[in-house]
Design an enzyme around this catalytic site. Structure first.
Site, PDB file in Angstrom:
ATOM      1  N   GLN A  68       0.850  -1.197   0.000  1.00  0.00           N
ATOM      2  CA  GLN A  68       0.000   0.000   0.000  1.00  0.00           C
ATOM      3  C   GLN A  68       0.881   1.240   0.000  1.00  0.00           C
ATOM      4  OE1 GLN A  68      -2.231   1.782   3.541  1.00  0.00           O
ATOM      5  NE2 GLN A  68      -3.868   0.614   2.560  1.00  0.00           N
ATOM      6  N   CYS A  98      -6.328   6.936   5.679  1.00  0.00           N
ATOM      7  CA  CYS A  98      -5.605   7.209   6.922  1.00  0.00           C
ATOM      8  C   CYS A  98      -6.170   8.449   7.606  1.00  0.00           C
ATOM      9  CB  CYS A  98      -4.119   7.402   6.643  1.00  0.00           C
ATOM     10  SG  CYS A  98      -3.165   7.822   8.121  1.00  0.00           S
ATOM     11  N   LYS A 138      -8.381   2.123  -0.771  1.00  0.00           N
ATOM     12  CA  LYS A 138      -8.940   1.997   0.575  1.00  0.00           C
ATOM     13  C   LYS A 138      -9.274   3.393   1.065  1.00  0.00           C
ATOM     14  CE  LYS A 138      -8.050  -0.295   5.020  1.00  0.00           C
ATOM     15  NZ  LYS A 138      -8.474   0.753   5.958  1.00  0.00           N
ATOM     16  N   HIS A 167     -14.218   1.974   4.708  1.00  0.00           N
ATOM     17  CA  HIS A 167     -14.390   1.999   6.164  1.00  0.00           C
ATOM     18  C   HIS A 167     -15.442   3.070   6.466  1.00  0.00           C
ATOM     19  CE1 HIS A 167     -12.434   1.985  10.379  1.00  0.00           C
ATOM     20  NE2 HIS A 167     -13.525   2.709  10.455  1.00  0.00           N
ATOM     21  N   GLY A 223      -8.831  -5.321  10.620  1.00  0.00           N
ATOM     22  CA  GLY A 223      -7.568  -4.921  11.221  1.00  0.00           C
ATOM     23  C   GLY A 223      -7.555  -5.170  12.704  1.00  0.00           C
ATOM     24  N   ARG A 224      -8.135  -4.248  13.468  1.00  0.00           N
ATOM     25  CA  ARG A 224      -8.085  -4.355  14.935  1.00  0.00           C
ATOM     26  C   ARG A 224      -8.779  -5.615  15.447  1.00  0.00           C
ATOM     27  NH1 ARG A 224     -10.716   0.895  16.898  1.00  0.00           N
ATOM     28  NH2 ARG A 224     -11.930   0.572  14.976  1.00  0.00           N
TER      29      ARG A 224
END
EC number: 1.3.1.-
Length: 316
Positions: A68, A98, A138, A167, A223-224
């Site tokens: 990425q 981000c 993303k 997201h 992810g988390r």
């Protein structure tokens, strides 16, 4: 076995999902179709060396890794893409998600979303120059408003993107507050590319809820949730949770492999190793023994750390 399982991709998290962790996770837990490298970026005029090392194919043997990048301008993106091509990659993910303010204020990541012409220039140019590369994006719903991603949807639909990862939070939320399923739904309904859902997938039940609500999803990016429960993808695929004993054995193996890899790799001595291993536990086993986790977080001695880890694993 459920024939309708979706592929699960492991989302990149700076400081957590590096090559050491990816290798160990794939070997011990698995269940992941694709891993992403934390974003590669240019800092002080140069591509960060640790990013280059982390994305080396030799550091990721046997993994399907998509590197990425994050860049606000075509020239910076081109330099990073050239590196990826040199390393043999033919898939690249573009970070427009981000949320960290220090980067976002320079129109990196989600900070770029309020500027659709900048996004168009970046994506149209690099996809046009590299027709042999499979690009994905993303992103978040927006920085300030979910309408920002909707304004970009016609562009995404016309570009030759392999897939889109959304997201459903705003950049300004960072990782706080609730996700916005209605915002995701609006994007989902207008998107003609394979779409992956990312955000707050912490349990198999969360996964099933999202896949039931959005049946045309192409996959899931976690992810988390995977950092907290490294078995999450495996449990989804096999249709049942790991036993407590098996989970304890696998977490112990994961810790040992990551610890030994860092011990060999890091040159800064005991303190550097200790600080790196503390991040390993930041999300892992959120319901684990609180006293042991507190000791792991606060200790400045490796011997105390090792004793606390032993106690934590014994309590599982």
């Amino acid at each position: 076995m459920n024939d309708h399982l979706l592929p699960i991709h492991f989302a990149p998290l700076q400081g957590y999902t590096d090559a050491v962790y990816r290798r160990a996770h794939a070997r011990i837990f698995g269940g992941i179709e694709t891993y992403y490298s934390p974003f590669v970026r240019i800092e002080h005029g140069e591509i960060r060396r640790r990013d280059v090392r982390d994305a080396e194919p030799g550091a990721n043997p046997g993994l399907h890794l998509i590197p990425q990048l994050i860049a606000p301008e075509v020239d910076k993106a081109e330099r990073i893409i050239s590196l990826f091509i040199e390393k043999g990659y033919r898939e690249v993910d573009i970070n427009l998600g981000c949320p960290f303010p220090v980067l976002a204020k320079r129109h990196n990541g989600a900070g770029m979303l309020p500027y659709p012409e900048e996004v168009r220039t970046l994506l149209s140019t690099i996809t046009g120059k590299h027709p042999d590369i499979r690009f994905s994006v993303k992103l978040r719903l927006g920085w300030e408003r979910p309408e920002e991603s909707l304004a970009l949807l016609p562009l995404f639909n016309e570009l030759p993107l392999s897939h889109i990862i959304l997201h459903p939070r705003l950049g300004k939320q960072q990782y706080k507050g609730e996700t916005d399923p209605e915002g995701f739904k609006a994007f989902y309904e207008g998107c003609n590319k394979p779409l992956f859902y990312n955000g707050d997938l912490l349990t198999v039940e969360d996964i099933r809820s999202v896949t039931t609500r959005f049946p045309r999803l192409a996959g899931l990016v976690i992810g988390r949730g995977l950092l907290a429960n490294p078995a999450l993808a495996l449990e989804y695929r096999q249709g049942e949770p790991l036993s407590a004993d098996e989970m304890a054995r696998k977490v112990s193996r994961l810790h040992t492999e990551v610890y030994e890899s860092y011990r060999e790799q890091l040159q800064g001595g005991e303190l550097q190793l200790l600080m790196k291993m503390k991040s390993f536990w930041e999300y892992l086993l959120p319901d684990g023994d609180r006293k042991s986790k507190k000791t792991i977080h606060k200790t400045t001695k490796l011997s105390n750390y090792q004793a606390a880890v032993s106690n934590l694993l014994a309590a599982l």
